[in-house]
Design an enzyme around this catalytic site. Structure first.
Site, mmCIF file in Angstrom:
data_model
loop_
_atom_site.group_PDB
_atom_site.id
_atom_site.type_symbol
_atom_site.label_atom_id
_atom_site.label_comp_id
_atom_site.label_asym_id
_atom_site.label_seq_id
_atom_site.Cartn_x
_atom_site.Cartn_y
_atom_site.Cartn_z
ATOM 1 N N ASN A 9 0.881 -1.174 0.000
ATOM 2 C CA ASN A 9 0.000 0.000 0.000
ATOM 3 C C ASN A 9 0.915 1.219 0.000
ATOM 4 O OD1 ASN A 9 -1.726 2.100 0.577
ATOM 5 N ND2 ASN A 9 -2.248 1.400 2.645
ATOM 6 N N TRP A 10 1.060 1.826 -1.174
ATOM 7 C CA TRP A 10 2.039 2.913 -1.319
ATOM 8 C C TRP A 10 1.549 4.213 -0.710
ATOM 9 C CZ3 TRP A 10 4.062 2.415 -7.091
ATOM 10 C CH2 TRP A 10 4.625 1.152 -7.265
ATOM 11 N N LYS A 11 0.289 4.279 -0.365
ATOM 12 C CA LYS A 11 -0.294 5.512 0.187
ATOM 13 C C LYS A 11 -0.014 6.687 -0.751
ATOM 14 C CE LYS A 11 -0.083 3.395 4.680
ATOM 15 N NZ LYS A 11 0.015 3.511 6.115
ATOM 16 N N HIS A 95 -9.563 1.547 4.982
ATOM 17 C CA HIS A 95 -8.260 1.707 5.645
ATOM 18 C C HIS A 95 -8.399 2.680 6.817
ATOM 19 C CE1 HIS A 95 -4.107 2.837 6.391
ATOM 20 N NE2 HIS A 95 -3.788 1.683 5.835
ATOM 21 N N GLU A 97 -6.674 5.046 7.766
ATOM 22 C CA GLU A 97 -6.440 6.451 7.412
ATOM 23 C C GLU A 97 -7.671 7.056 6.740
ATOM 24 O OE1 GLU A 97 -2.720 5.789 5.397
ATOM 25 O OE2 GLU A 97 -1.822 5.267 7.323
ATOM 26 N N GLU A 165 -5.400 -4.669 10.812
ATOM 27 C CA GLU A 165 -4.359 -3.659 10.996
ATOM 28 C C GLU A 165 -4.625 -2.879 12.276
ATOM 29 O OE1 GLU A 165 -2.421 -2.516 7.014
ATOM 30 O OE2 GLU A 165 -4.204 -1.300 7.207
ATOM 31 N N GLY A 171 2.582 2.416 10.771
ATOM 32 C CA GLY A 171 3.558 3.483 10.600
ATOM 33 C C GLY A 171 4.325 3.844 11.856
ATOM 34 N N SER A 211 3.328 -1.972 10.368
ATOM 35 C CA SER A 211 4.775 -2.071 10.559
ATOM 36 C C SER A 211 5.345 -3.447 10.231
ATOM 37 C CB SER A 211 5.174 -1.637 11.979
ATOM 38 O OG SER A 211 4.849 -0.271 12.181
ATOM 39 N N GLY A 232 2.858 -1.008 4.280
ATOM 40 C CA GLY A 232 2.926 0.398 3.905
ATOM 41 C C GLY A 232 4.362 0.823 3.659
ATOM 42 N N GLY A 233 4.979 1.403 4.670
ATOM 43 C CA GLY A 233 6.310 1.995 4.530
ATOM 44 C C GLY A 233 7.335 1.084 3.880
HETATM 45 P P1 PGA Z 1 2.839 0.446 7.620
HETATM 46 O O1 PGA Z 1 1.371 0.664 6.983
HETATM 47 O O2 PGA Z 1 3.361 -0.850 7.058
HETATM 48 O O3 PGA Z 1 3.633 1.643 7.174
HETATM 49 O O4 PGA Z 1 2.664 0.377 9.098
HETATM 50 C C1 PGA Z 1 0.492 -0.403 6.805
HETATM 51 C C2 PGA Z 1 -0.827 0.085 6.272
HETATM 52 O O5 PGA Z 1 -1.271 1.176 6.659
HETATM 53 O O6 PGA Z 1 -1.466 -0.589 5.433
#
Ligand code: PGA
Length: 248
Positions: A9-11, A95, A97, A165, A171, A211, A232-233
């Site tokens: 998930n590149w956001k 998600h 966010e 999640e 993050g 994470s 994500g990251g």
């Molecule tokens: P993260 O994000 O790996 O940076 O914690 C995961 C996500 O929000 O899908």
């Protein structure tokens, strides 16, 4: 048999040129993938450019969000039809966010999920508790509410993936322990078997997210109810994402 799904998930990262460079590096470095499925979810603006590069290759294309109508006067929204048109086979919905920053609730998540599935997209439904909810002992109640609401009116869970999640792990560098994550995944699978059937629940892949990194992926993936990761990251560089995709 559930085939693990490792998704990036590149956001809100990567220009078109950067997105192309990243998928080309992923394609170059990708090993044997027959026992796992790989997915990238770039920003909307990069989807059209990536489709011809990924066509016929072992990386699927997905979107980070989707609207619930096929077309119409919905300024800023992207429809499931449009996502199909640019080669997406997956869409993330709900998600944390989207829920926290954009104010999306369970009812909206439900509409998006149903729209995605009815247009032939696979939906990755994200659920997870905040730190305050966890500290108050409400984790299971929150997950139950999110799962039940999101799946209201959904008859067939064939195209469904769930991503557990925990919001406090996203993050932050804090990951749930493999044992804690496994317990939550088993709880979610139990909820699915109550809502549908034991057989249907056994088919649904439940990813862990929050994470996930090269140094914790192996022990997470070793858990029986963890069927992949939403990353994500650590999905933003080829080196770390390839290491995660290559989990043992
Ligand atoms: P993260 O994000 O790996 O940076 O914690 C995961 C996500 O929000 O899908």
């Amino acid at each position: 048999m559930r085939i693990p799904l490792i998704a990036g998930n590149w956001k809100m990262h990567k220009t078109v040129a950067e997105a192309i460079a990243l998928v080309e590096a992923l394609l170059r470095g990708l090993g044997e993938t027959s026992d796992r499925e790989v997915l990238v979810c770039p920003p909307f603006t990069a989807l059209h450019a990536l489709e011809p590069i990924l066509r016929g290759r072992p990386i699927a294309l997905g979107a980070q969000d989707v609207f619930y109508e096929a077309q119409g006067a919905y300024t800023g929204a992207i429809s499931p039809l449009m996502l199909r048109d640019v080669g997406c086979t997956y869409a993330i919905v709900g998600h944390s966010e989207r829920r926290a920053i954009f104010g999306e609730d369970d009812a909206l998540t439900n509409r998006k999920l149903r729209a995605a599935l009815s247009h032939g997209l696979r939906a990755i439904l994200c659920v997870g508790e905040t730190l305050a909810e966890r500290d108050a002992g409400e984790t299971e109640m929150v997950l139950r509410r999110q799962v039940r609401w999101a799946l209201e009116g959904v008859q067939d869970v064939g195209g469904l993936v769930i991503a557990y999640e925990p919001v406090w792990a996203i993050g932050t560098g804090d990951t749930a322990t493999p044992e804690d994550a496994q317990a939550m995944h088993a709880t979610i699978r139990q909820m699915l078997s109550e809502l549908y059937s034991v057989e249907a629940a056994a088919q649904v892949r439940i990813q862990y997210g929050g994470s996930v990194k090269p140094d914790n992926v192996d022990e997470l993936m070793a858990q029986p109810d963890i069927d992949g990761a939403l990353v994500g990251g650590a999905s933003l560089t080829a080196e770390s994402f390839l290491r995660i995709v290559g989990f043992r």
